[in-house]
Design an enzyme around this catalytic site. Structure first.
Site, PDB file in Angstrom:
ATOM      1  N   LYS A  77       0.860  -1.195   0.000  1.00  0.00           N
ATOM      2  CA  LYS A  77       0.000   0.000   0.000  1.00  0.00           C
ATOM      3  C   LYS A  77       0.886   1.231   0.000  1.00  0.00           C
ATOM      4  O   LYS A  77       1.970   1.224   0.586  1.00  0.00           O
ATOM      5  CB  LYS A  77      -0.877   0.016   1.258  1.00  0.00           C
ATOM      6  CG  LYS A  77      -2.161   0.780   1.108  1.00  0.00           C
ATOM      7  CD  LYS A  77      -3.258  -0.102   0.523  1.00  0.00           C
ATOM      8  CE  LYS A  77      -4.635   0.482   0.655  1.00  0.00           C
ATOM      9  NZ  LYS A  77      -5.689  -0.446   0.286  1.00  0.00           N
ATOM     10  N   ASP A 117      -7.282   4.352  -4.193  1.00  0.00           N
ATOM     11  CA  ASP A 117      -7.714   4.134  -2.796  1.00  0.00           C
ATOM     12  C   ASP A 117      -8.294   5.475  -2.330  1.00  0.00           C
ATOM     13  O   ASP A 117      -8.479   6.386  -3.151  1.00  0.00           O
ATOM     14  CB  ASP A 117      -6.523   3.682  -1.933  1.00  0.00           C
ATOM     15  CG  ASP A 117      -6.968   3.090  -0.592  1.00  0.00           C
ATOM     16  OD1 ASP A 117      -7.205   1.873  -0.533  1.00  0.00           O
ATOM     17  OD2 ASP A 117      -7.105   3.829   0.393  1.00  0.00           O
ATOM     18  N   SER A 148     -13.364   0.290  -9.472  1.00  0.00           N
ATOM     19  CA  SER A 148     -13.608  -1.033  -8.872  1.00  0.00           C
ATOM     20  C   SER A 148     -14.814  -1.006  -7.934  1.00  0.00           C
ATOM     21  O   SER A 148     -15.136  -2.023  -7.315  1.00  0.00           O
ATOM     22  CB  SER A 148     -12.363  -1.479  -8.103  1.00  0.00           C
ATOM     23  OG  SER A 148     -11.948  -0.462  -7.221  1.00  0.00           O
ATOM     24  N   GLY A 181     -21.316   5.762   5.268  1.00  0.00           N
ATOM     25  CA  GLY A 181     -20.496   6.200   4.138  1.00  0.00           C
ATOM     26  C   GLY A 181     -21.180   5.859   2.831  1.00  0.00           C
ATOM     27  O   GLY A 181     -21.291   4.692   2.459  1.00  0.00           O
ATOM     28  N   ALA A 259     -17.251  -2.407   3.626  1.00  0.00           N
ATOM     29  CA  ALA A 259     -16.188  -2.250   2.623  1.00  0.00           C
ATOM     30  C   ALA A 259     -14.890  -1.712   3.197  1.00  0.00           C
ATOM     31  O   ALA A 259     -13.825  -1.896   2.595  1.00  0.00           O
ATOM     32  CB  ALA A 259     -16.660  -1.281   1.531  1.00  0.00           C
TER      33      ALA A 259
HETATM   34  P1  NAD Z   1     -15.535   7.206  -1.170  1.00  0.00           P
HETATM   35  O1  NAD Z   1     -14.499   8.198  -0.800  1.00  0.00           O
HETATM   36  O2  NAD Z   1     -16.181   7.236  -2.492  1.00  0.00           O
HETATM   37  O3  NAD Z   1     -16.709   7.244  -0.072  1.00  0.00           O
HETATM   38  C1  NAD Z   1     -16.500   7.374   1.304  1.00  0.00           C
HETATM   39  C2  NAD Z   1     -17.742   8.061   1.878  1.00  0.00           C
HETATM   40  O4  NAD Z   1     -17.648   8.020   3.310  1.00  0.00           O
HETATM   41  C3  NAD Z   1     -17.873   9.531   1.486  1.00  0.00           C
HETATM   42  O5  NAD Z   1     -19.201   9.781   1.050  1.00  0.00           O
HETATM   43  C4  NAD Z   1     -17.551  10.294   2.776  1.00  0.00           C
HETATM   44  O6  NAD Z   1     -18.252  11.533   2.881  1.00  0.00           O
HETATM   45  C5  NAD Z   1     -18.032   9.298   3.820  1.00  0.00           C
HETATM   46  N1  NAD Z   1     -17.416   9.434   5.144  1.00  0.00           N
HETATM   47  C6  NAD Z   1     -16.141   9.678   5.466  1.00  0.00           C
HETATM   48  N2  NAD Z   1     -15.985   9.672   6.805  1.00  0.00           N
HETATM   49  C7  NAD Z   1     -17.208   9.396   7.330  1.00  0.00           C
HETATM   50  C8  NAD Z   1     -17.689   9.224   8.652  1.00  0.00           C
HETATM   51  N3  NAD Z   1     -16.896   9.344   9.724  1.00  0.00           N
HETATM   52  N4  NAD Z   1     -19.017   8.945   8.818  1.00  0.00           N
HETATM   53  C9  NAD Z   1     -19.835   8.820   7.746  1.00  0.00           C
HETATM   54  N5  NAD Z   1     -19.421   8.972   6.479  1.00  0.00           N
HETATM   55  C10 NAD Z   1     -18.130   9.251   6.272  1.00  0.00           C
HETATM   56  O7  NAD Z   1     -14.853   5.753  -0.887  1.00  0.00           O
HETATM   57  P2  NAD Z   1     -15.280   4.347  -1.513  1.00  0.00           P
HETATM   58  O8  NAD Z   1     -14.515   4.091  -2.743  1.00  0.00           O
HETATM   59  O9  NAD Z   1     -16.768   4.255  -1.497  1.00  0.00           O
HETATM   60  O10 NAD Z   1     -14.667   3.349  -0.405  1.00  0.00           O
HETATM   61  C11 NAD Z   1     -15.298   3.218   0.848  1.00  0.00           C
HETATM   62  C12 NAD Z   1     -14.409   2.405   1.773  1.00  0.00           C
HETATM   63  O11 NAD Z   1     -14.198   1.108   1.201  1.00  0.00           O
HETATM   64  C13 NAD Z   1     -13.010   3.010   1.982  1.00  0.00           C
HETATM   65  O12 NAD Z   1     -12.631   2.801   3.324  1.00  0.00           O
HETATM   66  C14 NAD Z   1     -12.124   2.187   1.059  1.00  0.00           C
HETATM   67  O13 NAD Z   1     -10.790   2.063   1.538  1.00  0.00           O
HETATM   68  C15 NAD Z   1     -12.811   0.830   1.116  1.00  0.00           C
HETATM   69  N6  NAD Z   1     -12.570   0.025  -0.094  1.00  0.00           N
HETATM   70  C16 NAD Z   1     -12.957   0.514  -1.299  1.00  0.00           C
HETATM   71  C17 NAD Z   1     -12.726  -0.232  -2.439  1.00  0.00           C
HETATM   72  C18 NAD Z   1     -13.155   0.276  -3.796  1.00  0.00           C
HETATM   73  O14 NAD Z   1     -13.158  -0.509  -4.746  1.00  0.00           O
HETATM   74  N7  NAD Z   1     -13.545   1.529  -3.939  1.00  0.00           N
HETATM   75  C19 NAD Z   1     -12.097  -1.499  -2.354  1.00  0.00           C
HETATM   76  C20 NAD Z   1     -11.747  -1.979  -1.089  1.00  0.00           C
HETATM   77  C21 NAD Z   1     -11.982  -1.201   0.039  1.00  0.00           C
HETATM   78  C1  PPY Z   2      -7.935  -2.359  -1.974  1.00  0.00           C
HETATM   79  O1  PPY Z   2      -8.682  -3.231  -2.466  1.00  0.00           O
HETATM   80  O2  PPY Z   2      -7.951  -2.114  -0.733  1.00  0.00           O
HETATM   81  C2  PPY Z   2      -7.018  -1.612  -2.824  1.00  0.00           C
HETATM   82  O3  PPY Z   2      -6.082  -1.032  -2.323  1.00  0.00           O
HETATM   83  C3  PPY Z   2      -7.244  -1.564  -4.282  1.00  0.00           C
HETATM   84  C4  PPY Z   2      -6.208  -2.309  -5.058  1.00  0.00           C
HETATM   85  C5  PPY Z   2      -6.328  -3.670  -5.205  1.00  0.00           C
HETATM   86  C6  PPY Z   2      -5.384  -4.351  -5.955  1.00  0.00           C
HETATM   87  C7  PPY Z   2      -4.360  -3.671  -6.566  1.00  0.00           C
HETATM   88  C8  PPY Z   2      -4.249  -2.312  -6.411  1.00  0.00           C
HETATM   89  C9  PPY Z   2      -5.189  -1.621  -5.681  1.00  0.00           C
END
Ligand code: NAD
Ligand code: PPY
Length: 346
Positions: A77, A117, A148, A181, A259
């Site tokens: 990361k 991320d 993703s 979120g 998530a």
């Molecule tokens: P994003 O930034 O699109 O959404 C996050 C949301 O959470 C935002 O709307 C923000 O306003 C809200 N937020 C932040 N702090 C908050 C709090 N304390 N209380 C309530 N709401 C709050 O992010 P995302 O892509 O939707 O990802 C969400 C989570 O999932 C993250 O922690 C990310 O690391 C994890 N994740 C995402 C993916 C992916 O494919 N996007 C993959 C694996 C893990």
């Molecule tokens: C995650 O899934 O938490 C990520 O960091 C996204 C990702 C997954 C695999 C390769 C690069 C980034």
């Protein structure tokens, strides 16, 4: 002082760039199954130590995630510790920061591959990819597989379904599901659980993000009341670190499945939740859809429907983990980590 003792990963690189004021941390937890991979998180941190600790925790979770999903990559990361919140940086400053990061990736020469991320997205991967090959997740217009979020949300939905069954329910119909979120992943999870008949509760620090769900019948919970709100399922889809040991002792829910990476802050929090009979879906399995999408599309040549089929297997993977945890009388998190670590042996 950076703690060198308490991490079992392979390498941590730290670079401060005077010109942009950003500090870059790249943690390579394991390269046993393949090059380390994991997203680039860009945000402010109170100290470099905290940025390093976050990168290491997240890289560890990536190793478990790759192994659990049977993907041929290790765990890593990047954290970019910004000099100011992202919204206060102008486009030029942000481009300069990305350009230093692209150079970092080139220096590591493929030992580490990045992706989006918190604080970065497909457009940023497009910028990195102009300089380096080691960026997954470019936008569709730039020839990449795009966001993703859809695959991650589908996987989280599968994890919620498996977890409520483990809690003794036949399905989501009538259950109260609180989604914390409502960003790219959480908003999709909210829609999926509502379509499956759940009574939806939503929260976001940005209240405007709740509005479409409220219009469709969801109830808003104030952001600071999440861990005191009674519900059947809590789905943390904002940030990690939501449940510490004290919160675990009183959390009024039956299932935690979301998530965010590293939802629990300590092993003790996990022990307390397990003793209270609360079902916790290991987050490195529940949110594996994103890694399946990125590695599947970019490394393994999968189509979008291959990705969806593989993501749906998260439900079966969790059924197996829950069964093995029951047999061994250990928590699902321990059972899942033991399986992933066993797959990571050289
Ligand atoms: P994003 O930034 O699109 O959404 C996050 C949301 O959470 C935002 O709307 C923000 O306003 C809200 N937020 C932040 N702090 C908050 C709090 N304390 N209380 C309530 N709401 C709050 O992010 P995302 O892509 O939707 O990802 C969400 C989570 O999932 C993250 O922690 C990310 O690391 C994890 N994740 C995402 C993916 C992916 O494919 N996007 C993959 C694996 C893990
Ligand atoms: C995650 O899934 O938490 C990520 O960091 C996204 C990702 C997954 C695999 C390769 C690069 C980034």
């Amino acid at each position: 002082m950076i703690d060198t003792q308490l991490w079992d990963g392979e390498m941590t690189c730290v670079r401060h760039d005077e010109r942009t004021g950003a500090t870059f941390v790249i943690a390579l937890h394991s390269t046993t199954l393949g090059p380390a991979a994991g997203g680039t998180r860009a945000m402010t941190y109170p100290s470099v130590d905290e940025a390093v600790a976050d990168a290491r925790r997240l890289a560890h979770a990536m190793s478990l995630k790759m192994a659990a999903a049977d993907l041929p990559m290790g765990g890593g990361k990047s954290v970019i510790m910004l000099p100011e919140p992202r919204a206060k940086l102008d486009d030029g400053q942000w481009r300069d920061i990305l350009s230093v990061h692209a150079h970092n990736l080139e220096l590591l020469n493929g030992s580490y591959w990045t992706g989006p991320d918190v604080g970065t997205g497909s457009g940023d991967m497009d910028v990195l990819a102009r300089v380096t090959r080691f960026a997954f997740g470019r936008s569709v217009t730039a020839g990449g597989p795009g966001s993703s979020a859809e695959a991650t949300a589908q996987g989280v939905f599968s994890a919620i379904q498996a977890s409520v069954r483990e809690a003794g329910e036949s399905g989501l119909d009538g259950l109260r599901v609180l989604v914390q979120g409502l960003g790219a992943v959480g908003s999709r999870v909210a829609s999926l659980v509502a379509e499956a008949g759940a009574r939806l509760l939503v929260t976001d620090v940005d209240e405007a993000r709740c509005e479409p769900h409220v219009a469709a019948g969801a109830r808003i919970v104030p952001a600071d009341e999440v861990t005191r709100t009674e519900c059947d399922v809590l789905a943390p889809c904002a940030t990690g670190g939501v449940i510490d040991t004290d919160i675990a002792a009183t959390l009024p829910v039956r299932v935690v499945a979301g998530a965010a990476n590293n939802i629990l802050t300590t092993d003790e929090a996990e022990r307390v939740l397990h003793e209270r009979g609360i079902i916790v879906a290991p987050d490195f399995i529940a949110n594996g859809g994103g890694a399946i999408h990125l590695v599947g599309r970019e490394v393994l040549g999968w189509s979008a429907s291959d990705v969806l089929a593989r993501t749906a297997l998260i439900e079966k993977a969790l059924d197996d983990v829950f069964a093995s945890a029951r047999d061994q009388r250990i928590s699902p998190l321990r059972a899942a980590a033991a399986r992933a670590v066993a797959r990571m042996q050289p």
